[in-house]
Design a protein around this motif. Structure first.
Motif, PDB file in Angstrom:
ATOM      1  N   PHE A 200       0.820  -1.207   0.000  1.00 47.86           N
ATOM      2  CA  PHE A 200       0.000   0.000   0.000  1.00 47.86           C
ATOM      3  C   PHE A 200       0.859   1.264   0.000  1.00 47.86           C
ATOM      4  O   PHE A 200       0.589   2.211  -0.736  1.00 47.86           O
ATOM      5  N   SER A 201       1.905   1.269   0.833  1.00 46.48           N
ATOM      6  CA  SER A 201       2.753   2.468   0.912  1.00 46.48           C
ATOM      7  C   SER A 201       3.525   2.674  -0.382  1.00 46.48           C
ATOM      8  O   SER A 201       3.787   3.820  -0.776  1.00 46.48           O
ATOM      9  N   ILE A 202       3.872   1.609  -1.045  1.00 49.11           N
ATOM     10  CA  ILE A 202       4.582   1.732  -2.314  1.00 49.11           C
ATOM     11  C   ILE A 202       3.656   2.300  -3.390  1.00 49.11           C
ATOM     12  O   ILE A 202       4.027   3.192  -4.165  1.00 49.11           O
ATOM     13  N   HIS A 203       2.424   1.827  -3.402  1.00 48.12           N
ATOM     14  CA  HIS A 203       1.479   2.236  -4.444  1.00 48.12           C
ATOM     15  C   HIS A 203       0.885   3.618  -4.189  1.00 48.12           C
ATOM     16  O   HIS A 203       0.605   4.367  -5.134  1.00 48.12           O
ATOM     17  N   HIS A 204       0.689   3.973  -2.910  1.00 49.02           N
ATOM     18  CA  HIS A 204      -0.009   5.223  -2.573  1.00 49.02           C
ATOM     19  C   HIS A 204       0.881   6.214  -1.822  1.00 49.02           C
ATOM     20  O   HIS A 204       0.357   7.085  -1.122  1.00 49.02           O
ATOM     21  N   GLY A 205       2.185   6.090  -1.947  1.00 48.85           N
ATOM     22  CA  GLY A 205       3.095   6.894  -1.140  1.00 48.85           C
ATOM     23  C   GLY A 205       2.836   8.384  -1.217  1.00 48.85           C
ATOM     24  O   GLY A 205       2.751   9.068  -0.188  1.00 48.85           O
ATOM     25  N   ARG A 206       2.657   8.929  -2.411  1.00 50.47           N
ATOM     26  CA  ARG A 206       2.472  10.367  -2.560  1.00 50.47           C
ATOM     27  C   ARG A 206       1.128  10.816  -1.963  1.00 50.47           C
ATOM     28  O   ARG A 206       1.046  11.848  -1.296  1.00 50.47           O
ATOM     29  N   GLU A 207       0.081  10.013  -2.180  1.00 48.07           N
ATOM     30  CA  GLU A 207      -1.230  10.357  -1.624  1.00 48.07           C
ATOM     31  C   GLU A 207      -1.219  10.279  -0.100  1.00 48.07           C
ATOM     32  O   GLU A 207      -1.869  11.078   0.579  1.00 48.07           O
ATOM     33  N   LEU A 208      -0.474   9.324   0.452  1.00 47.58           N
ATOM     34  CA  LEU A 208      -0.374   9.208   1.903  1.00 47.58           C
ATOM     35  C   LEU A 208       0.328  10.425   2.494  1.00 47.58           C
ATOM     36  O   LEU A 208      -0.043  10.902   3.575  1.00 47.58           O
ATOM     37  N   GLU A 209       1.334  10.930   1.808  1.00 48.26           N
ATOM     38  CA  GLU A 209       2.008  12.149   2.271  1.00 48.26           C
ATOM     39  C   GLU A 209       1.038  13.324   2.294  1.00 48.26           C
ATOM     40  O   GLU A 209       1.020  14.124   3.238  1.00 48.26           O
ATOM     41  N   ALA A 210       0.209  13.431   1.267  1.00 54.36           N
ATOM     42  CA  ALA A 210      -0.769  14.514   1.215  1.00 54.36           C
ATOM     43  C   ALA A 210      -1.782  14.385   2.352  1.00 54.36           C
ATOM     44  O   ALA A 210      -2.156  15.384   2.985  1.00 54.36           O
ATOM     45  N   GLN A 211      -2.225  13.161   2.617  1.00 53.08           N
ATOM     46  CA  GLN A 211      -3.175  12.943   3.712  1.00 53.08           C
ATOM     47  C   GLN A 211      -2.524  13.241   5.061  1.00 53.08           C
ATOM     48  O   GLN A 211      -3.179  13.721   5.981  1.00 53.08           O
ATOM     49  N   GLY A 212      -1.225  12.970   5.162  1.00 53.95           N
ATOM     50  CA  GLY A 212      -0.522  13.212   6.414  1.00 53.95           C
ATOM     51  C   GLY A 212      -0.617  14.665   6.856  1.00 53.95           C
ATOM     52  O   GLY A 212      -0.665  14.964   8.057  1.00 53.95           O
ATOM     53  N   GLU A 213      -0.662  15.570   5.891  1.00 54.89           N
ATOM     54  CA  GLU A 213      -0.766  16.993   6.206  1.00 54.89           C
ATOM     55  C   GLU A 213      -2.158  17.370   6.702  1.00 54.89           C
ATOM     56  O   GLU A 213      -2.342  18.448   7.279  1.00 54.89           O
ATOM     57  N   LEU A 214      -3.139  16.475   6.473  1.00 55.02           N
ATOM     58  CA  LEU A 214      -4.521  16.766   6.867  1.00 55.02           C
ATOM     59  C   LEU A 214      -4.950  16.026   8.128  1.00 55.02           C
ATOM     60  O   LEU A 214      -6.062  16.230   8.610  1.00 55.02           O
ATOM     61  N   LEU A 215      -4.067  15.182   8.666  1.00 54.82           N
ATOM     62  CA  LEU A 215      -4.488  14.299   9.755  1.00 54.82           C
ATOM     63  C   LEU A 215      -4.946  15.065  10.988  1.00 54.82           C
ATOM     64  O   LEU A 215      -5.898  14.651  11.668  1.00 54.82           O
ATOM     65  N   GLU A 216      -4.287  16.169  11.298  1.00 52.32           N
ATOM     66  CA  GLU A 216      -4.684  16.924  12.482  1.00 52.32           C
ATOM     67  C   GLU A 216      -6.092  17.484  12.312  1.00 52.32           C
ATOM     68  O   GLU A 216      -6.906  17.430  13.244  1.00 52.32           O
ATOM     69  N   ARG A 217      -6.407  17.992  11.131  1.00 52.42           N
ATOM     70  CA  ARG A 217      -7.764  18.484  10.865  1.00 52.42           C
ATOM     71  C   ARG A 217      -8.769  17.349  10.909  1.00 52.42           C
ATOM     72  O   ARG A 217      -9.885  17.501  11.422  1.00 52.42           O
ATOM     73  N   HIS A 218      -8.392  16.195  10.361  1.00 50.20           N
ATOM     74  CA  HIS A 218      -9.276  15.027  10.405  1.00 50.20           C
ATOM     75  C   HIS A 218      -9.578  14.636  11.851  1.00 50.20           C
ATOM     76  O   HIS A 218     -10.738  14.376  12.211  1.00 50.20           O
TER      77      HIS A 218
END
Length: 372
Positions: A200-218
């Motif tokens: 999953f991290s290999i396939h979605h690495g860039r999207e996971l980084e983008a989500q990481g910036e939103l985790l506090e708001r989530h």
């Protein structure tokens, strides 16, 4: 871990059922796909391992947790057999289920035995379920909740995952609205953690980084929404409608209590030693009591470090006396001064902001560079 002077004190039992229909790309637990013909042999091996280590268990076991994997994958008859053969918990028995595996028969098995159910909903958005590679649909989640409620399950917990690649804040808000509608007794809400190297991290690495910036708001949205719906945020990822629905088995972990783990990959912590069962299914079925394991001795500093790390997950906090040898008091005073922590009743508690920054707070409190 034999029958020694520590026998008879362990009040918490974990049972690992590793079988899954599909291994999700983000999962790094010990799981097994296929092997449906080995379900019965595995349950029999679990019971043999239990017999080999029964001496460490207290006469009255307080909690039993059957996790996975997907315990519901073994089917209602075999799950009923396992539940009957395990020690009867005096406080709580929990079984993890996936929605697509819950039918009337399985729900009745759980309801008749007073089992608390942890249901892996994860999200109610079909595209996000597909991203997670979950083998279920939103309709199956609703049906499972209906079956379990009708069967009289005394406490129902739903899992929610946020920070999924492609997820918008509006998607999370809709998930929380559905949770409010379904009204489970408990919610476990986790940010998606895909370990490095997983598919999953290999396939979605860039999207996971983008989500990481939103985790506090989530997380802010999760806390506020569930609070408005009547849930208490009692642990960093756990919300309950009342004290009686809080997860007592997991609380035992957070409080540092000893527990016995059965099954492949299962962990036990007993009398200052941590044992991890090997992950090989065939070796375990052949002879569970002697299958490969690793054992780690837990010294006092490690014990206190883990007590601080896990205990601060709880709203109840950690008594200072239980972590005195590893605590950086200068850092604690600093966190108190800026309003992130309190020390009322000689107990460290993190305020909302501190709990949201749990990892950073723990790192500061364990850092002895500027210790007094």
């Amino acid at each position: 871990m034999g029958h020694d002077c520590q026998m008879g004190h362990v009040k918490h039992l974990y049972v690992h059922v590793p079988f899954c229909a599909h291994r999700c790309g983000y999962c790094d637990f010990v799981t097994v796909t296929g092997n449906d013909d080995r379900h019965a042999a595995y349950v029999e091996a679990l019971l043999r391992e239990l017999d080999a280590h029964r001496g460490v268990l207290a006469e009255q076991v307080e909690t039993v947790y059957i996790g996975g994997g997907t315990p519901s994958k073994i089917g209602a008859p075999l799950l009923a057999l396992l539940l009957e053969a395990l020690p009867q918990a005096t406080v709580e028995t929990t079984v993890e289920c996936n929605p697509e595996g819950v039918d009337v028969e399985l729900a009745q098995v759980l309801g008749e035995r007073g089992v608390r159910v942890s249901l892996g909903a994860q999200t109610f958005a079909a595209p996000l379920l597909a991203t997670l590679e979950r083998q279920t649909t939103p309709e199956q989640v609703r049906a499972a909740v209906s079956y379990l409620r009708a069967a009289g399950v005394p406490s129902l917990s739903l899992d929610l995952i946020y920070g999924i690649p492609g997820e918008r804040e509006s998607d999370l808000a809709r998930d929380l609205a559905v949770l409010d509608e379904l009204a489970p007794d408990h919610v476990s809400a986790y940010d998606l953690e895909a370990k490095p190297g997983t598919r999953f991290s290999i396939h979605h690495g860039r999207e996971l980084e983008a989500q990481g910036e939103l985790l506090e708001r989530h997380l802010d949205l999760v806390i506020d929404s569930l609070g408005y719906s009547g849930y208490t945020w009692y642990e960093i990822a756990s919300f309950a409608r009342s004290r009686e629905h809080e997860g007592q088995h997991n609380r035992a972990y957070w409080l540092g209590h000893d527990y016995l783990g059965l099954g492949i990959g299962a962990v036990s912590t007993i009398a200052g030693a941590r044992r991890v069962n090997g992950p090989k299914l065939a070796a375990y079925i052949e002879e569970p009591a002697t299958a490969p394991t690793t054992i780690e001795q837990i010294d006092e500093r490690t014990r206190q470090t883990e007590r601080l790390m896990l205990g601060l997950r709880l709203a109840d906090g950690v008594p200072i006396a239980e972590v005195a040898d590893v605590l950086n008091r200068t850092a604690l005073e600093r966190l108190v001064q800026i309003g992130i922590a309190t020390t009322t009743d000689d107990t460290i508690r993190l305020e909302r902001r501190g709990r949201m920054l749990l990892h950073d707070c723990v790192t500061d409190l364990l850092n002895d560079d500027d210790a007094a």
